[in-house]
Design a protein around this motif. Structure first.
Motif, short mmCIF file in Angstrom:
data_model
loop_
_atom_site.label_atom_id
_atom_site.label_comp_id
_atom_site.label_asym_id
_atom_site.label_seq_id
_atom_site.Cartn_x
_atom_site.Cartn_y
_atom_site.Cartn_z
N THR A 329 4.44 22.55 -56.43
CA THR A 329 5.08 23.71 -55.82
C THR A 329 5.99 24.35 -56.86
N GLY A 330 6.59 25.49 -56.49
CA GLY A 330 7.51 26.17 -57.39
C GLY A 330 6.82 26.98 -58.47
N LEU A 331 5.58 27.42 -58.21
CA LEU A 331 4.81 28.13 -59.22
C LEU A 331 4.75 29.64 -58.97
N GLU A 332 5.56 30.14 -58.03
CA GLU A 332 5.43 31.54 -57.64
C GLU A 332 5.61 32.51 -58.80
N THR A 333 6.56 32.21 -59.70
CA THR A 333 6.85 33.16 -60.78
C THR A 333 5.75 33.21 -61.84
N LEU A 334 4.81 32.25 -61.80
CA LEU A 334 3.76 32.24 -62.82
C LEU A 334 2.85 33.47 -62.74
N LYS A 335 2.83 34.12 -61.60
CA LYS A 335 1.93 35.27 -61.45
C LYS A 335 2.45 36.53 -62.13
N ILE A 336 3.73 36.54 -62.53
CA ILE A 336 4.30 37.74 -63.17
C ILE A 336 4.76 37.44 -64.59
N ASN A 340 -1.15 36.55 -65.31
CA ASN A 340 -1.11 35.80 -64.06
C ASN A 340 -1.55 34.37 -64.41
N ARG A 341 -0.58 33.50 -64.62
CA ARG A 341 -0.88 32.17 -65.15
C ARG A 341 -1.65 31.30 -64.15
#
Length: 429
Positions: A329-336, A340-341
């Motif tokens: 979890t905690g991967l939300e910021t990877l998309k920006i 988009n990681r």
């Protein structure tokens, strides 16, 4: 024309080496802004040679802010309508948005086409609430930004979302002591990447700036910087790739001089995370040493990476390669990020038969189809961390071709040379 790296490892997969890492990009970029705001009182030592830091340092120099190591005045001397191009440097974009708002001048702050797709609206709107004169030159909420400074402070309190980017918060905190009325930030919701906010506040404290953190509010009054020196530690984000190499090797003893067990950098959490994969960390006279104990742990826990999202690609690739069906979890910021990681990881892990699926913000690896072809080609999506997270697979795959090998310059310019020191073969093609 961009070049690719063909990475291989011949012979026994035993790693015994010492690697001197570059200075932390995260610390350096904060130190440069703090130094620029301090009017030559704060000096910086051990500047990183990472491209993002070189870019920011160069921009500040061109704006009339000489590097603190040169001891020049930090008075902004830029003429009106100054073009400030950060290229792909996301940290520079965010920090300069706040910095330029507080300084005298008329600026167009821009970057690469990908940078123009990365949102900046939350920070820009917060700055406008405080009194900054900012407008969007192309698309609302995204760079380029027209900035006319200095801001005319209208309020000393502003609310900002905590779950998008800690760099927005750090950018505001660094200019806070220079504002006539100081600044109180109210963090709306859960704070993502809290260690990076802690880093900013700790570095400000070293420069003489006091703060009060009460619940969801951080307050910094108007106050002067003190004469001081910020000494930058080597980069724990770069160290993470050596933990990955240790985990994928048969045996490993890797020395990393000057790293501190107790660090300002949130990515130092790699020490604890990599215990799952049997990697130990020991303090030495020179720094730290990491070794492969040869025993990885079975874990059913969901690994929360919200405080250290820059480690996500490294950890997920290691888990996939070792056949661990872990959840994150905690991967939300990877998309920006630079790309988009999440999508990038899904695309490249599929090449070894591994899936990464999302269900209600929980990301799960399925390695049932894991296989290692004789050769694999990895796309990097203009993202330095994609290149460095996947290159260690050369310990398991005969040939790993990494596209656009120069992307590592963003944070770790000597990555390929350091791989060679450890016994990898790296050919430009």
């Amino acid at each position: 024309m961009s070049k690719n790296a063909l990475v291989s490892f011949k012979g026994t997969k035993n790693i015994n080496t010492e690697i001197q890492l570059t200075g932390s990009k995260s610390e350096c970029n904060r130190a440069l802004i703090i130094s620029a705001l301090s009017d030559k009182l704060v000096k910086v030592e051990n500047l990183s040679n990472a491209a993002d830091t070189v870019t920011l340092d160069g921009i500040l120099k061109k704006l009339g802010v000489e590097s603190s190591e040169l001891g020049e005045s930090a008075t902004l001397k830029a003429p009106n309508s100054t073009l400030v191009d950060v290229g792909p440097a996301g940290t520079a974009m965010r920090f300069l948005s706040a910095y330029l708002s507080a300084k005298n001048g008329n600026f167009l702050l821009t970057g690469t086409e990908r940078m123009k797709q990365r949102p900046i609206g939350i920070l820009a709107e917060a700055l406008k609430t405080i009194g900054a004169n900012i407008s969007y030159a192309e698309n609302d909420g995204f760079p380029p930004l027209n900035i006319v400074g200095p801001l005319n402070q209208k309020t000393s309190k502003v609310k900002i979302k905590g779950d998008v980017s800690s760099q927005y918060i750090s950018a505001l905190l660094m200019i806070a002591p220079t504002l006539p009325d100081g600044l109180t930030l109210e963090i709306d919701g859960e704070l993502t990447s809290k260690p990076y906010v802690d880093m900013t506040l700790d570095m400000l404290a070293e420069a003489g700036i006091k703060h009060l953190w009460n619940g969801n509010s951080i307050s910094i009054s108007a106050q002067p910087f003190k004469s001081s020196t910020l000494v930058v530690e080597p980069d724990w984000s770069a160290a993470s790739y050596w933990y990955s190499i240790a985990a994928l090797a048969h045996e490993a003893e890797i020395s990393l001089p000057a790293l501190k067990e107790k660090s300002l950098q949130g990515d130092s959490k790699i020490q604890n995370i990599m215990r799952i994969f049997g990697i130990s960390t020991e303090k030495t006279e020179k720094g730290i040493a990491i070794s492969n104990l040869g025993v990885s742990l079975d874990t059913d826990q969901i690994l929360d990476l919200k405080t250290c999202p820059d480690l996500a690609q490294t950890i997920i690739v290691v888990a996939a390669a070792l056949g661990k069906n872990m959840a994150f979890t905690g991967l939300e910021t990877l998309k920006i990020k630079e790309t988009n990681r999440i999508a990038a990881l899904q695309n490249e892990l599929a090449k070894i038969g591994v899936t990464l699926t999302e269900d209600n913000l929980v990301y799960t690896l399925n390695t049932d189809g894991l296989h290692f072809p004789d050769k694999i080609t990895i796309a990097t999506y203009e993202d330095h961390r994609m290149a460095m997270a996947f290159a260690p697979l050369a310990l398991l795959i005969n040939e790993v071709e990494i596209e656009e090998m120069q992307v590592v310059e963003k944070s770790y310019p000597y990555f390929w040379e350091d791989l060679k020191k450890a016994g990898f073969e790296v050919k430009e093609i």
